[in-house]
Design a protein around this motif. Structure first.
Motif, mmCIF file in Angstrom:
data_model
loop_
_atom_site.group_PDB
_atom_site.id
_atom_site.type_symbol
_atom_site.label_atom_id
_atom_site.label_comp_id
_atom_site.label_asym_id
_atom_site.label_seq_id
_atom_site.Cartn_x
_atom_site.Cartn_y
_atom_site.Cartn_z
ATOM 1 N N PHE A 12 0.835 -1.203 0.000
ATOM 2 C CA PHE A 12 0.000 0.000 0.000
ATOM 3 C C PHE A 12 0.869 1.253 0.000
ATOM 4 C CE2 PHE A 12 0.591 -1.344 4.393
ATOM 5 C CZ PHE A 12 0.989 -0.179 5.036
ATOM 6 N N GLU A 13 0.308 2.337 -0.495
ATOM 7 C CA GLU A 13 0.972 3.642 -0.435
ATOM 8 C C GLU A 13 0.914 4.089 1.022
ATOM 9 O OE1 GLU A 13 3.142 6.680 -1.339
ATOM 10 O OE2 GLU A 13 2.490 5.462 -3.043
ATOM 11 N N ASP A 14 2.070 4.230 1.647
ATOM 12 C CA ASP A 14 2.157 4.458 3.095
ATOM 13 C C ASP A 14 1.212 5.551 3.598
ATOM 14 O OD1 ASP A 14 4.571 3.150 2.080
ATOM 15 O OD2 ASP A 14 5.367 3.339 4.105
ATOM 16 N N LEU A 43 2.975 -4.505 4.864
ATOM 17 C CA LEU A 43 4.031 -3.507 4.758
ATOM 18 C C LEU A 43 3.717 -2.460 3.700
ATOM 19 C CD1 LEU A 43 7.008 -6.024 4.740
ATOM 20 C CD2 LEU A 43 6.105 -4.770 6.716
ATOM 21 N N GLY A 44 3.958 -1.195 4.042
ATOM 22 C CA GLY A 44 3.827 -0.119 3.074
ATOM 23 C C GLY A 44 4.932 -0.207 2.040
ATOM 24 N N SER A 50 3.838 -0.132 8.843
ATOM 25 C CA SER A 50 3.299 -1.480 8.652
ATOM 26 C C SER A 50 2.139 -1.641 9.625
ATOM 27 C CB SER A 50 4.365 -2.549 8.887
ATOM 28 O OG SER A 50 4.762 -2.564 10.241
ATOM 29 N N TYR A 51 1.243 -2.530 9.288
ATOM 30 C CA TYR A 51 0.063 -2.798 10.104
ATOM 31 C C TYR A 51 -0.156 -4.294 10.142
ATOM 32 C CZ TYR A 51 -0.998 2.153 9.410
ATOM 33 O OH TYR A 51 -0.933 3.523 9.381
ATOM 34 N N PRO A 71 -7.035 2.134 0.503
ATOM 35 C CA PRO A 71 -5.818 2.880 0.168
ATOM 36 C C PRO A 71 -5.215 2.374 -1.144
ATOM 37 C CG PRO A 71 -5.782 2.106 2.447
ATOM 38 C CD PRO A 71 -6.914 1.398 1.749
ATOM 39 N N GLY A 72 -4.386 3.224 -1.748
ATOM 40 C CA GLY A 72 -3.788 2.881 -3.036
ATOM 41 C C GLY A 72 -2.454 2.175 -2.922
ATOM 42 N N GLY A 73 -1.607 2.419 -3.907
ATOM 43 C CA GLY A 73 -0.367 1.665 -4.046
ATOM 44 C C GLY A 73 -0.675 0.371 -4.775
ATOM 45 N N SER A 74 0.086 -0.670 -4.493
ATOM 46 C CA SER A 74 -0.195 -1.960 -5.145
ATOM 47 C C SER A 74 -1.086 -2.853 -4.284
ATOM 48 C CB SER A 74 1.103 -2.675 -5.526
ATOM 49 O OG SER A 74 1.914 -2.877 -4.400
ATOM 50 N N SER A 75 -1.516 -2.375 -3.132
ATOM 51 C CA SER A 75 -2.444 -3.132 -2.287
ATOM 52 C C SER A 75 -3.714 -3.538 -3.033
ATOM 53 C CB SER A 75 -2.786 -2.312 -1.032
ATOM 54 O OG SER A 75 -3.795 -2.910 -0.266
ATOM 55 N N PRO A 76 -4.400 -2.602 -3.732
ATOM 56 C CA PRO A 76 -5.622 -3.004 -4.446
ATOM 57 C C PRO A 76 -5.369 -4.095 -5.482
ATOM 58 C CG PRO A 76 -5.520 -0.631 -4.275
ATOM 59 C CD PRO A 76 -4.189 -1.150 -3.816
#
Length: 168
Positions: A12-14, A43-44, A50-51, A71-76
């Motif tokens: 995810f985008e931190d 991990l962000g 991190s969560y 949230p964005g980043g590569s998480s989705p």
């Protein structure tokens, strides 16, 4: 106070996780991190935060939450192929639950086939994907369309959080 689900996977985008999460809690609401596996460390992508997932997606129902944040980043990208994730956002959408997604977050809405006739924004390179999914794309810091709140990038976080807190 409201109960908010944060759909999260590693990458995810931190700041797109940390800023809304911290603001939701500071405003007195309850926040739960929903991942693919309970207690998994997420991990962000920048390594700043991190969560741990409070719950696994298959353990929850959308009806338990007053809002969902993606949230964005590569998480989705890491979540969008999971059928439980897609069922969760579809259930939330049918109930009119606010769904706030930023940056790459709308990828989950695309995979859940929820963008037909909607107006949203996202990370600008996703414009073609958003349009091909049937939505109108707007290049604005925040777009609110019904129960959807969408923003483009970390620079848009203040507007994103403002609109999220309004619905809570």
């Amino acid at each position: 106070m409201s109960k908010v689900a944060f759909l999260l996977a590693s990458g995810f985008e931190d700041s797109e996780m940390k800023v809304p999460y911290d603001e939701v809690i500071q405003a007195g609401h309850q926040a739960e991190i929903i991942g693919l596996k309970k207690n998994e460390t997420l991990l962000g992508k920048k390594g700043n935060v991190s969560y741990a997932a409070d719950k696994a997606i298959r353990e929850v129902k959308a009806s338990e939450y007053d809002a969902i944040v993606i949230p964005g980043g590569s998480s989705p990208e890491n979540l969008r192929l999971d059928q439980d994730v897609l069922a969760f956002v579809k259930e939330a959408d049918r109930a009119g639950t606010p769904i706030a997604s930023i940056c790459h977050g709308p990828q989950i809405l695309i995979s859940a086939d929820l963008l037909q006739g909607r107006t949203i924004t996202s990370y600008p390179p996703l414009k073609d994907d958003v349009v091909n999914a049937g939505a109108e794309f707007r290049d604005e810091e925040v777009v609110v369309d019904g129960n959807y709140i969408t923003s483009r990038t970390p620079q848009d976080e203040p507007a994103f959080v403002r609109e999220l807190l309004k619905v809570l």
